[in-house]
Design a protein around this motif. Structure first.
Motif, PDB file in Angstrom:
ATOM      1  N   TYR A   1       3.440   7.126   2.602  1.00  0.00           N
ATOM      2  CA  TYR A   1       3.638   6.233   2.989  1.00  0.00           C
ATOM      3  C   TYR A   1       3.368   4.960   2.946  1.00  0.00           C
ATOM      4  O   TYR A   1       2.778   4.985   1.936  1.00  0.00           O
ATOM      5  N   LEU A   2       4.288   3.608   3.530  1.00  0.00           N
ATOM      6  CA  LEU A   2       4.029   2.588   2.247  1.00  0.00           C
ATOM      7  C   LEU A   2       3.859   1.666   3.686  1.00  0.00           C
ATOM      8  O   LEU A   2       4.447   2.218   5.291  1.00  0.00           O
ATOM      9  N   GLU A   3       3.508   0.732   3.377  1.00  0.00           N
ATOM     10  CA  GLU A   3       2.927   0.015   4.290  1.00  0.00           C
ATOM     11  C   GLU A   3       3.046  -1.680   3.635  1.00  0.00           C
ATOM     12  O   GLU A   3       2.572  -1.414   1.653  1.00  0.00           O
TER      13      GLU A   3
ATOM     14  N   GLU B   1       1.102  -1.078   0.127  1.00  0.00           N
ATOM     15  CA  GLU B   1       0.216  -0.173   0.056  1.00  0.00           C
ATOM     16  C   GLU B   1       0.959   1.010  -0.214  1.00  0.00           C
ATOM     17  O   GLU B   1       2.032   1.285   0.500  1.00  0.00           O
ATOM     18  N   GLU B   2       1.136   2.346  -0.836  1.00  0.00           N
ATOM     19  CA  GLU B   2       1.306   3.381  -0.804  1.00  0.00           C
ATOM     20  C   GLU B   2       0.387   4.740  -1.249  1.00  0.00           C
ATOM     21  O   GLU B   2      -0.175   4.915  -2.372  1.00  0.00           O
ATOM     22  N   THR B   3       0.854   5.498   0.020  1.00  0.00           N
ATOM     23  CA  THR B   3       0.216   6.636  -0.727  1.00  0.00           C
ATOM     24  C   THR B   3       1.447   7.609  -0.576  1.00  0.00           C
ATOM     25  O   THR B   3       2.903   7.646  -0.822  1.00  0.00           O
TER      26      THR B   3
END
Lengths: 115, 190
Positions: free
Chosen positions: A47-49, A42-44
Protein backbone atom coordinates in the motif's frame (compact mmCIF):
# COMPACT_ATOMS: atom_id res chain seq x y z
CA UNK A 1 2.57 11.97 -27.58
CA UNK A 2 3.13 12.41 -23.84
CA UNK A 3 5.71 14.93 -22.67
CA UNK A 4 8.81 13.85 -20.74
CA UNK A 5 10.70 15.84 -18.15
CA UNK A 6 14.02 16.38 -16.42
CA UNK A 7 13.87 17.64 -12.88
CA UNK A 8 16.80 19.76 -11.70
CA UNK A 9 17.04 20.54 -7.99
CA UNK A 10 19.16 23.13 -6.22
CA UNK A 11 20.25 20.66 -3.49
CA UNK A 12 20.21 16.99 -2.51
CA UNK A 13 19.14 17.47 1.11
CA UNK A 14 16.70 19.91 2.60
CA UNK A 15 17.01 21.03 6.18
CA UNK A 16 13.34 21.96 6.50
CA UNK A 17 12.85 25.22 4.59
CA UNK A 18 11.91 25.07 0.93
CA UNK A 19 12.48 22.92 -2.11
CA UNK A 20 13.37 24.75 -5.30
CA UNK A 21 14.14 23.48 -8.77
CA UNK A 22 13.45 23.59 -12.46
CA UNK A 23 11.33 21.35 -14.65
CA UNK A 24 12.87 20.99 -18.09
CA UNK A 25 10.64 19.62 -20.85
CA UNK A 26 12.82 16.98 -22.54
CA UNK A 27 10.14 15.93 -25.02
CA UNK A 28 7.15 18.16 -25.68
CA UNK A 29 3.62 16.87 -26.05
CA UNK A 30 -0.06 17.27 -25.38
CA UNK A 31 -0.91 18.52 -21.92
CA UNK A 32 -3.69 20.35 -20.17
CA UNK A 33 -1.56 21.64 -17.32
CA UNK A 34 1.73 21.15 -15.49
CA UNK A 35 2.27 21.23 -11.73
CA UNK A 36 4.74 19.97 -9.14
CA UNK A 37 3.54 18.30 -5.96
CA UNK A 38 5.61 17.57 -2.89
CA UNK A 39 4.20 14.72 -0.83
CA UNK A 40 5.05 12.87 2.35
CA UNK A 41 4.46 9.25 1.44
CA UNK A 42 3.69 6.23 3.59
CA UNK A 43 4.60 3.03 1.80
CA UNK A 44 4.38 -0.64 2.72
CA UNK A 45 4.93 -3.62 0.42
CA UNK A 46 1.32 -3.48 -0.74
CA UNK A 47 0.00 0.00 0.00
CA UNK A 48 0.91 3.62 -0.57
CA UNK A 49 -0.74 6.65 1.02
CA UNK A 50 0.02 10.35 0.69
CA UNK A 51 0.01 11.77 4.21
CA UNK A 52 0.70 15.39 3.23
CA UNK A 53 0.73 17.06 -0.16
CA UNK A 54 1.80 20.55 -1.21
CA UNK A 55 1.29 21.80 -4.76
CA UNK A 56 2.74 24.62 -6.83
CA UNK A 57 -0.57 25.03 -8.61
CA UNK A 58 -0.44 25.30 -12.38
CA UNK A 59 3.05 26.20 -13.62
CA UNK A 60 1.76 26.12 -17.19
CA UNK A 61 -1.51 25.52 -19.01
CA UNK A 62 -1.70 23.90 -22.42
CA UNK A 63 0.64 21.84 -24.59
CA UNK A 64 4.31 21.66 -23.68
CA UNK A 65 7.15 22.40 -26.06
CA UNK A 66 10.52 20.67 -26.02
CA UNK A 67 13.13 22.80 -24.29
CA UNK A 68 10.68 24.82 -22.21
CA UNK A 69 11.59 25.16 -18.54
CA UNK A 70 9.63 26.11 -15.44
CA UNK A 71 11.07 27.17 -12.10
CA UNK A 72 9.26 26.28 -8.89
CA UNK A 73 9.64 26.62 -5.15
CA UNK A 74 7.66 24.77 -2.50
CA UNK A 75 7.80 25.57 1.20
CA UNK A 76 8.25 22.59 3.48
CA UNK A 77 6.03 22.60 6.59
CA UNK A 78 7.95 23.85 9.65
CA UNK A 79 7.29 20.51 11.36
CA UNK A 80 8.26 18.41 8.32
CA UNK A 81 9.15 14.89 9.38
CA UNK A 82 12.30 13.25 8.05
CA UNK A 83 12.48 10.16 5.85
CA UNK A 84 12.69 6.83 7.62
CA UNK A 85 12.93 3.21 6.47
CA UNK A 86 11.82 0.24 8.55
CA UNK A 87 11.54 -3.51 8.04
CA UNK A 88 8.08 -3.35 6.49
CA UNK A 89 7.71 0.14 5.15
CA UNK A 90 9.05 3.62 4.68
CA UNK A 91 8.13 7.27 5.07
CA UNK A 92 9.63 9.73 2.62
CA UNK A 93 9.26 13.00 0.76
CA UNK A 94 8.77 12.83 -2.96
CA UNK A 95 8.46 15.40 -5.72
CA UNK A 96 5.97 14.61 -8.45
CA UNK A 97 6.11 16.57 -11.71
CA UNK A 98 2.65 15.96 -13.09
CA UNK A 99 1.35 16.72 -16.55
CA UNK A 100 -2.44 16.52 -16.61
CA UNK A 101 -3.45 14.86 -19.85
CA UNK A 102 -6.43 13.22 -21.45
CA UNK A 103 -6.09 9.61 -20.41
CA UNK A 104 -3.09 8.67 -18.31
CA UNK A 105 -1.12 11.58 -16.84
CA UNK A 106 2.67 11.80 -17.17
CA UNK A 107 4.78 11.87 -14.01
CA UNK A 108 8.41 12.41 -13.16
CA UNK A 109 9.07 11.32 -9.57
CA UNK A 110 12.06 12.21 -7.42
CA UNK A 111 12.61 11.27 -3.78
CA UNK A 112 14.30 13.93 -1.64
CA UNK A 113 15.96 13.84 1.76
CA UNK A 114 14.62 16.12 4.48
CA UNK A 115 16.61 16.51 7.69
CA UNK B 1 -7.70 -40.75 -10.36
CA UNK B 2 -8.44 -37.04 -10.13
CA UNK B 3 -5.52 -34.71 -10.74
CA UNK B 4 -5.18 -31.54 -8.70
CA UNK B 5 -3.75 -28.41 -10.36
CA UNK B 6 -2.07 -27.11 -7.25
CA UNK B 7 -1.69 -27.79 -3.56
CA UNK B 8 -4.87 -28.06 -1.49
CA UNK B 9 -6.00 -25.04 0.59
CA UNK B 10 -5.22 -27.07 3.72
CA UNK B 11 -1.63 -27.68 2.54
CA UNK B 12 -1.24 -24.02 1.57
CA UNK B 13 -2.24 -22.96 5.07
CA UNK B 14 0.28 -25.42 6.49
CA UNK B 15 3.01 -24.08 4.17
CA UNK B 16 2.17 -20.53 5.18
CA UNK B 17 2.63 -21.29 8.84
CA UNK B 18 5.93 -23.04 8.04
CA UNK B 19 7.28 -20.00 6.21
CA UNK B 20 6.75 -21.09 2.62
CA UNK B 21 5.17 -19.22 -0.27
CA UNK B 22 1.46 -18.73 0.27
CA UNK B 23 0.25 -16.83 -2.72
CA UNK B 24 -1.20 -19.00 -5.46
CA UNK B 25 -2.17 -16.04 -7.67
CA UNK B 26 0.40 -14.46 -10.01
CA UNK B 27 1.07 -11.29 -8.04
CA UNK B 28 4.75 -10.49 -8.49
CA UNK B 29 4.98 -7.64 -6.02
CA UNK B 30 3.63 -9.73 -3.16
CA UNK B 31 5.33 -13.02 -3.99
CA UNK B 32 7.85 -13.52 -1.24
CA UNK B 33 8.61 -15.55 1.82
CA UNK B 34 6.34 -15.17 4.82
CA UNK B 35 8.09 -13.94 7.96
CA UNK B 36 7.27 -14.84 11.54
CA UNK B 37 5.39 -11.60 12.10
CA UNK B 38 3.34 -12.18 8.99
CA UNK B 39 2.59 -15.73 10.07
CA UNK B 40 0.90 -14.24 13.10
CA UNK B 41 -1.05 -12.06 10.72
CA UNK B 42 -2.01 -15.01 8.52
CA UNK B 43 -3.11 -17.10 11.44
CA UNK B 44 -5.18 -14.20 12.60
CA UNK B 45 -6.76 -13.99 9.15
CA UNK B 46 -7.75 -17.64 9.32
CA UNK B 47 -9.67 -16.97 12.46
CA UNK B 48 -10.83 -13.61 11.13
CA UNK B 49 -10.43 -12.03 14.57
CA UNK B 50 -6.92 -10.48 14.66
CA UNK B 51 -7.67 -7.56 16.95
CA UNK B 52 -9.61 -9.70 19.41
CA UNK B 53 -6.73 -12.21 19.61
CA UNK B 54 -4.19 -9.44 20.26
CA UNK B 55 -6.46 -7.88 22.85
CA UNK B 56 -6.92 -11.19 24.68
CA UNK B 57 -3.14 -11.86 24.83
CA UNK B 58 -2.40 -8.28 25.93
CA UNK B 59 -5.10 -8.49 28.59
CA UNK B 60 -3.63 -11.73 29.96
CA UNK B 61 -0.10 -10.26 30.09
CA UNK B 62 -1.41 -7.21 31.94
CA UNK B 63 -3.32 -9.41 34.40
CA UNK B 64 -0.14 -11.38 35.03
CA UNK B 65 1.73 -8.11 35.64
CA UNK B 66 0.12 -7.56 39.03
CA UNK B 67 2.95 -6.28 41.20
CA UNK B 68 4.81 -4.75 38.24
CA UNK B 69 4.47 -1.16 37.10
CA UNK B 70 6.27 1.25 34.74
CA UNK B 71 6.41 4.98 35.42
CA UNK B 72 7.83 7.54 33.01
CA UNK B 73 7.67 11.12 34.25
CA UNK B 74 8.74 12.73 31.00
CA UNK B 75 7.27 10.52 28.25
CA UNK B 76 8.76 12.56 25.38
CA UNK B 77 12.22 12.04 24.00
CA UNK B 78 14.13 12.76 20.79
CA UNK B 79 15.91 10.13 18.75
CA UNK B 80 19.46 9.72 19.96
CA UNK B 81 18.53 10.65 23.55
CA UNK B 82 17.92 8.57 26.65
CA UNK B 83 14.69 8.21 28.55
CA UNK B 84 14.50 7.60 32.26
CA UNK B 85 11.91 5.24 33.70
CA UNK B 86 11.03 3.75 37.04
CA UNK B 87 10.01 0.10 37.34
CA UNK B 88 8.09 -0.57 40.53
CA UNK B 89 8.14 -4.19 41.71
CA UNK B 90 5.91 -5.20 44.61
CA UNK B 91 5.46 -8.94 44.05
CA UNK B 92 8.78 -10.26 42.66
CA UNK B 93 8.17 -13.93 43.46
CA UNK B 94 5.38 -14.37 40.95
CA UNK B 95 6.99 -12.37 38.14
CA UNK B 96 9.96 -14.55 37.18
CA UNK B 97 13.07 -13.07 35.57
CA UNK B 98 12.65 -9.29 35.30
CA UNK B 99 13.74 -7.04 32.44
CA UNK B 100 13.10 -3.48 31.35
CA UNK B 101 13.23 -2.40 27.75
CA UNK B 102 12.40 0.04 25.05
CA UNK B 103 10.23 -1.34 22.27
CA UNK B 104 9.18 0.16 18.94
CA UNK B 105 6.31 -1.67 17.25
CA UNK B 106 5.63 -1.18 13.59
CA UNK B 107 2.01 -1.46 12.42
CA UNK B 108 1.74 -1.92 8.67
CA UNK B 109 -1.03 -2.71 6.23
CA UNK B 110 -0.64 -5.66 3.99
CA UNK B 111 -2.71 -7.45 1.39
CA UNK B 112 -3.21 -11.00 2.55
CA UNK B 113 -4.09 -13.92 0.31
CA UNK B 114 -4.96 -17.14 2.04
CA UNK B 115 -4.96 -19.33 -1.06
CA UNK B 116 -8.71 -19.75 -1.10
CA UNK B 117 -11.09 -18.21 -3.63
CA UNK B 118 -12.11 -15.45 -1.25
CA UNK B 119 -9.57 -13.02 -2.74
CA UNK B 120 -7.40 -10.59 -0.82
CA UNK B 121 -8.08 -8.59 2.27
CA UNK B 122 -6.33 -5.62 3.86
CA UNK B 123 -4.82 -6.47 7.21
CA UNK B 124 -2.90 -4.40 9.71
CA UNK B 125 0.01 -6.51 10.91
CA UNK B 126 2.53 -5.66 13.59
CA UNK B 127 6.18 -6.44 14.11
CA UNK B 128 8.84 -5.33 16.54
CA UNK B 129 11.05 -2.81 14.75
CA UNK B 130 13.38 -2.11 17.66
CA UNK B 131 13.84 -3.58 21.12
CA UNK B 132 16.59 -3.32 23.70
CA UNK B 133 16.37 -4.95 27.11
CA UNK B 134 18.29 -4.76 30.34
CA UNK B 135 17.99 -7.11 33.32
CA UNK B 136 16.48 -5.95 36.59
CA UNK B 137 17.04 -7.39 40.07
CA UNK B 138 14.16 -9.65 41.06
CA UNK B 139 13.56 -7.88 44.34
CA UNK B 140 10.79 -5.61 45.57
CA UNK B 141 11.41 -1.90 45.20
CA UNK B 142 11.77 0.92 42.68
CA UNK B 143 14.34 0.29 39.96
CA UNK B 144 15.52 3.24 37.91
CA UNK B 145 16.53 2.54 34.31
CA UNK B 146 17.89 4.64 31.46
CA UNK B 147 17.03 3.50 27.97
CA UNK B 148 18.57 4.86 24.78
CA UNK B 149 16.63 5.61 21.60
CA UNK B 150 18.85 4.97 18.57
CA UNK B 151 19.39 8.05 16.41
CA UNK B 152 18.35 6.28 13.20
CA UNK B 153 15.31 4.46 14.59
CA UNK B 154 11.77 5.39 13.49
CA UNK B 155 10.03 8.19 15.39
CA UNK B 156 6.50 7.95 16.79
CA UNK B 157 4.08 8.18 13.90
CA UNK B 158 0.45 7.30 13.29
CA UNK B 159 -0.41 7.04 9.62
CA UNK B 160 -2.95 5.40 7.34
CA UNK B 161 -0.99 2.33 6.33
CA UNK B 162 2.16 2.62 8.46
CA UNK B 163 2.62 3.56 12.14
CA UNK B 164 5.35 3.38 14.76
CA UNK B 165 4.53 3.08 18.46
CA UNK B 166 7.10 3.31 21.25
CA UNK B 167 6.75 1.90 24.76
CA UNK B 168 8.83 1.48 27.87
CA UNK B 169 8.15 -2.09 28.93
CA UNK B 170 8.85 -4.13 32.05
CA UNK B 171 8.39 -7.86 31.73
CA UNK B 172 8.66 -10.91 33.89
CA UNK B 173 9.87 -13.90 31.92
CA UNK B 174 8.56 -17.18 33.16
CA UNK B 175 9.51 -20.62 31.79
CA UNK B 176 6.89 -21.98 29.38
CA UNK B 177 4.34 -19.43 30.51
CA UNK B 178 3.05 -16.16 29.12
CA UNK B 179 5.26 -13.23 30.18
CA UNK B 180 3.93 -10.68 32.63
CA UNK B 181 4.06 -7.29 30.92
CA UNK B 182 3.57 -3.73 32.10
CA UNK B 183 4.20 -0.78 29.81
CA UNK B 184 3.83 2.93 29.23
CA UNK B 185 3.64 4.49 25.81
CA UNK B 186 6.09 7.28 25.07
CA UNK B 187 6.51 9.75 22.24
CA UNK B 188 9.73 9.66 20.25
CA UNK B 189 10.27 12.87 18.32
CA UNK B 190 12.41 13.05 15.18
Amino acid sequence: MSPRFDLQLDRDRYPGDSVAGTVLVREGGRSRSLEVQLGYIEETDDYLEVATSISTGHLHKGDLETGASFCFELALPPDALPNVTSSHGQLYWQLDVKSDERGRDSHELRRIEVD
Amino acid sequence: MPVRDGPSPRLMTHLAVRGAMVDTAPRARNRRKVTDAETVCLEATRHNRPRQRDAVADGLRKKLAKGLEVRVDRPEVCRGEEIEALVVVTEPDRLGELEAGLVCTEHYDEEVHTGSDSGASRMTCKAVEHEAWQPLPSVAGEHSVRLAVPANAPFSYEGSCLSFQWEVVARGRRDRKLDARASQEISVRP
